[in-house]
Structure formats: C-alpha cells, structure tokens
Design a protein around this motif. Structure first.
Motif, mmCIF file in Angstrom:
data_model
loop_
_atom_site.group_PDB
_atom_site.id
_atom_site.type_symbol
_atom_site.label_atom_id
_atom_site.label_comp_id
_atom_site.label_asym_id
_atom_site.label_seq_id
_atom_site.Cartn_x
_atom_site.Cartn_y
_atom_site.Cartn_z
ATOM 1 N N ASP A 108 0.829 -1.213 0.000
ATOM 2 C CA ASP A 108 0.000 0.000 0.000
ATOM 3 C C ASP A 108 0.863 1.261 0.000
ATOM 4 O O ASP A 108 0.569 2.233 -0.718
ATOM 5 N N PHE A 109 1.918 1.237 0.802
ATOM 6 C CA PHE A 109 2.741 2.445 0.897
ATOM 7 C C PHE A 109 3.633 2.619 -0.329
ATOM 8 O O PHE A 109 3.929 3.755 -0.707
ATOM 9 N N TYR A 110 4.052 1.521 -0.960
ATOM 10 C CA TYR A 110 4.789 1.681 -2.218
ATOM 11 C C TYR A 110 3.860 2.198 -3.322
ATOM 12 O O TYR A 110 4.283 2.973 -4.189
ATOM 13 N N THR A 111 2.598 1.771 -3.283
ATOM 14 C CA THR A 111 1.615 2.330 -4.219
ATOM 15 C C THR A 111 1.462 3.829 -3.975
ATOM 16 O O THR A 111 1.474 4.636 -4.914
ATOM 17 N N LEU A 112 1.317 4.189 -2.710
ATOM 18 C CA LEU A 112 1.190 5.596 -2.336
ATOM 19 C C LEU A 112 2.420 6.382 -2.767
ATOM 20 O O LEU A 112 2.326 7.549 -3.159
ATOM 21 N N ASN A 113 3.577 5.723 -2.740
ATOM 22 C CA ASN A 113 4.843 6.378 -3.075
ATOM 23 C C ASN A 113 5.101 6.402 -4.578
ATOM 24 O O ASN A 113 6.155 6.869 -5.016
ATOM 25 N N GLY A 114 4.150 5.884 -5.372
ATOM 26 C CA GLY A 114 4.297 5.929 -6.825
ATOM 27 C C GLY A 114 5.236 4.887 -7.388
ATOM 28 O O GLY A 114 5.851 5.110 -8.436
ATOM 29 N N ASP A 115 5.344 3.726 -6.720
ATOM 30 C CA ASP A 115 6.224 2.661 -7.189
ATOM 31 C C ASP A 115 5.417 1.369 -7.335
ATOM 32 O O ASP A 115 5.505 0.466 -6.487
ATOM 33 N N PRO A 116 4.612 1.247 -8.409
ATOM 34 C CA PRO A 116 3.756 0.068 -8.560
ATOM 35 C C PRO A 116 4.514 -1.231 -8.748
ATOM 36 O O PRO A 116 4.009 -2.297 -8.411
ATOM 37 N N ARG A 117 5.745 -1.158 -9.266
ATOM 38 C CA ARG A 117 6.512 -2.396 -9.472
ATOM 39 C C ARG A 117 6.828 -3.062 -8.134
ATOM 40 O O ARG A 117 6.578 -4.255 -7.945
ATOM 41 N N VAL A 118 7.373 -2.285 -7.192
ATOM 42 C CA VAL A 118 7.689 -2.838 -5.876
ATOM 43 C C VAL A 118 6.402 -3.182 -5.127
ATOM 44 O O VAL A 118 6.331 -4.188 -4.416
ATOM 45 N N ALA A 119 5.373 -2.358 -5.290
ATOM 46 C CA ALA A 119 4.084 -2.644 -4.652
ATOM 47 C C ALA A 119 3.564 -4.006 -5.087
ATOM 48 O O ALA A 119 3.115 -4.813 -4.256
ATOM 49 N N ALA A 120 3.627 -4.286 -6.384
ATOM 50 C CA ALA A 120 3.152 -5.577 -6.894
ATOM 51 C C ALA A 120 3.940 -6.726 -6.282
ATOM 52 O O ALA A 120 3.371 -7.785 -5.950
ATOM 53 N N GLU A 121 5.241 -6.554 -6.100
ATOM 54 C CA GLU A 121 6.061 -7.609 -5.499
ATOM 55 C C GLU A 121 5.620 -7.874 -4.057
ATOM 56 O O GLU A 121 5.540 -9.033 -3.627
ATOM 57 N N TYR A 122 5.322 -6.819 -3.325
ATOM 58 C CA TYR A 122 4.856 -7.007 -1.946
ATOM 59 C C TYR A 122 3.478 -7.664 -1.913
ATOM 60 O O TYR A 122 3.205 -8.509 -1.043
ATOM 61 N N TYR A 123 2.607 -7.294 -2.841
ATOM 62 C CA TYR A 123 1.292 -7.943 -2.884
ATOM 63 C C TYR A 123 1.437 -9.422 -3.226
ATOM 64 O O TYR A 123 0.699 -10.267 -2.690
ATOM 65 N N CYS A 124 2.385 -9.758 -4.092
ATOM 66 C CA CYS A 124 2.655 -11.174 -4.393
ATOM 67 C C CYS A 124 3.075 -11.910 -3.126
ATOM 68 O O CYS A 124 2.572 -13.007 -2.831
ATOM 69 N N SER A 125 3.994 -11.306 -2.376
ATOM 70 C CA SER A 125 4.470 -11.923 -1.136
ATOM 71 C C SER A 125 3.341 -12.048 -0.117
ATOM 72 O O SER A 125 3.236 -13.057 0.595
ATOM 73 N N ALA A 126 2.493 -11.031 -0.036
ATOM 74 C CA ALA A 126 1.373 -11.071 0.903
ATOM 75 C C ALA A 126 0.398 -12.190 0.546
ATOM 76 O O ALA A 126 -0.085 -12.915 1.427
ATOM 77 N N LEU A 127 0.106 -12.347 -0.730
ATOM 78 C CA LEU A 127 -0.797 -13.416 -1.170
ATOM 79 C C LEU A 127 -0.189 -14.788 -0.913
ATOM 80 O O LEU A 127 -0.896 -15.730 -0.515
ATOM 81 N N ASP A 128 1.116 -14.935 -1.125
ATOM 82 C CA ASP A 128 1.787 -16.205 -0.827
ATOM 83 C C ASP A 128 1.699 -16.532 0.657
ATOM 84 O O ASP A 128 1.442 -17.681 1.041
#
Length: 234
Positions: A108-128
């Motif tokens: 969420d905070f990487y999304t807020l910070n304008g970095d969707p690439r890193v945000a997507a990686e964290y969402y992948c890890s969260a889903l795993d």
C-alpha cells in the motif's frame, strides 16, 4: 482524590462517550503523570474528536515508543497512510513481522509512493503468505482485497493480462463494482470500446455514490480515458 488516576481514566472514558466533552477529557489526560501507552491512545481518541489530526498522530507515536504492539502499529500505519507519509511508514514496517498483513501494508505504501513495481512484489508476497493461513471468510475477503490491489498495480505497469487474471480471481470472491470498472479500463486500453462501455456502465450503475465519485475522478484525471468518459456521458 485528585491523584486517583484510575478514577480519572474512568472519567476520561466517560467524557469520550458524551457529545461535546472531549475538551474535558483532554484536561484530565493532562493531569496524568506520567502517562502510560494506554493514556496516549486515549489522548489519540480525544484529539481525533477535537479534529486535531497531527497531535493525534503524535499521541499514537508516543504510545508505540512506550509500548510497541501490533495493534498500535496497525493504527499508526492507518494514520500515516491518511497523512500520505510513506517514509515514516517504511521505517515502522521494516521491523514488523513479514506476515501477509504487514506485507500488504508495504504494498500500500509503495503504491502511495508511486512505485507500482515494488508494490506488486509485496502484494505477491502477501498473497503467498496468506495462502499458508487456514482459510476462512475473513482470509477470502483479504485475498480479494490483495488481488484487487495487485491487479491495479499491474494495470498501471501495463501488464494487462496479469491484471485481468487478478480481477477475474477477485470477482469469484466479491461482487465489488470496482472490478468491472477496472476491467473496463483494461478493455479500453486494448481498443475494445464496446466492452469498455458495457463494463464501466455496469460498474457505475451498481456502485454507491462515493465509489462513483472515485470512478469519475479516475476517468477525468487521466487524459487517456477522456474519450471513454465522453462516450459514457460522464
């Protein structure tokens, strides 16, 4: 008994339950010396009631410094997100457990910070990580939220096929009208105006007013979607 802090705390709690008595609660809080972490959280509630958001955030930070807890961390992250302060949030998140909840917050905070690439990686890890938790109605709801957030990150990155897969998976769990709206934007980006109109119209029809405002803003704020907005008559 002016030094009976237990009684004073009970009165603070009572004031916070009564309309227009927050200032009296704050006066009682000022009399607690030294204040505990719980007192700082009471101060947060009081200052929120008085619309003093900056001071309320500071009170939660003091509670965290005195007595770190995951509940206080959750509250602090919510307030930092509302403030748009990703930098302070990252400092907090680095020491929190790498479970699905905190990994999702990082996204969420990487999304807020304008970095969707890193945000997507964290969402992948969260889903795993969430996949290793015993399934329940709550975990399914959280899975849908994470899928929607990752799909949005993928869409921003232009990874439309992956975004479509996530939106479809989330739609199996929830009937959130944001899903057809986002799928409509993907269809428009692919050049399928007819499908985009169908999906976006359905979403705008089903969405509550607050969400419709968000959808219209998404169309208005991105010049790419102005032709779609005009075709929808928005």
């Amino acid at each position: 008994q002016p030094h009976d802090h237990a009684a004073r705390r009970l009165r603070i709690d009572l004031y916070l339950r009564l309309s227009g008595r927050a200032s009296e609660a704050l006066a009682d809080l000022d009399a607690l010396d030294p204040p505990t972490a719980a007192d700082h959280l009471l101060r947060y509630r009081t200052l929120e009631a008085l619309d003093q958001s900056e001071a309320a955030l500071a009170a939660v930070e003091q509670a965290w410094q005195l007595e770190p807890s995951l509940t206080t961390a959750e509250l602090l992250l919510r307030l930092l997100y509302r403030k748009g302060d990703a930098e302070r949030a990252f400092k907090l998140l680095v020491d929190l457990p790498k479970t699905w909840n905190w990994l999702g917050w990082s996204g969420d905070f990487y999304t807020l910070n304008g970095d969707p690439r890193v945000a997507a990686e964290y969402y992948c890890s969260a889903l795993d990580a969430l996949a290793n938790v015993e399934p329940s109605a709550l975990t399914e709801t959280q899975k849908a939220h994470l899928l929607l957030k990752r799909a949005q990150a993928y869409r921003v990155l232009g990874r439309l096929d992956e975004a479509e897969v996530d939106y479809t998976a989330a739609a199996i769990i929830t009937d959130d009208p944001l899903i057809p709206f986002e799928r409509g934007l993907i269809a428009f980006e692919r050049g399928d105006l007819e499908q985009a109109l169908s999906l976006c119209r359905d979403a705008l029809t089903r969405a509550p007013e607050a969400l419709r405002v968000h959808m219209r803003a998404a169309l208005r704020d991105d010049p790419r979607y102005h032709p779609l907005m005009q075709a929808l008559g928005e």
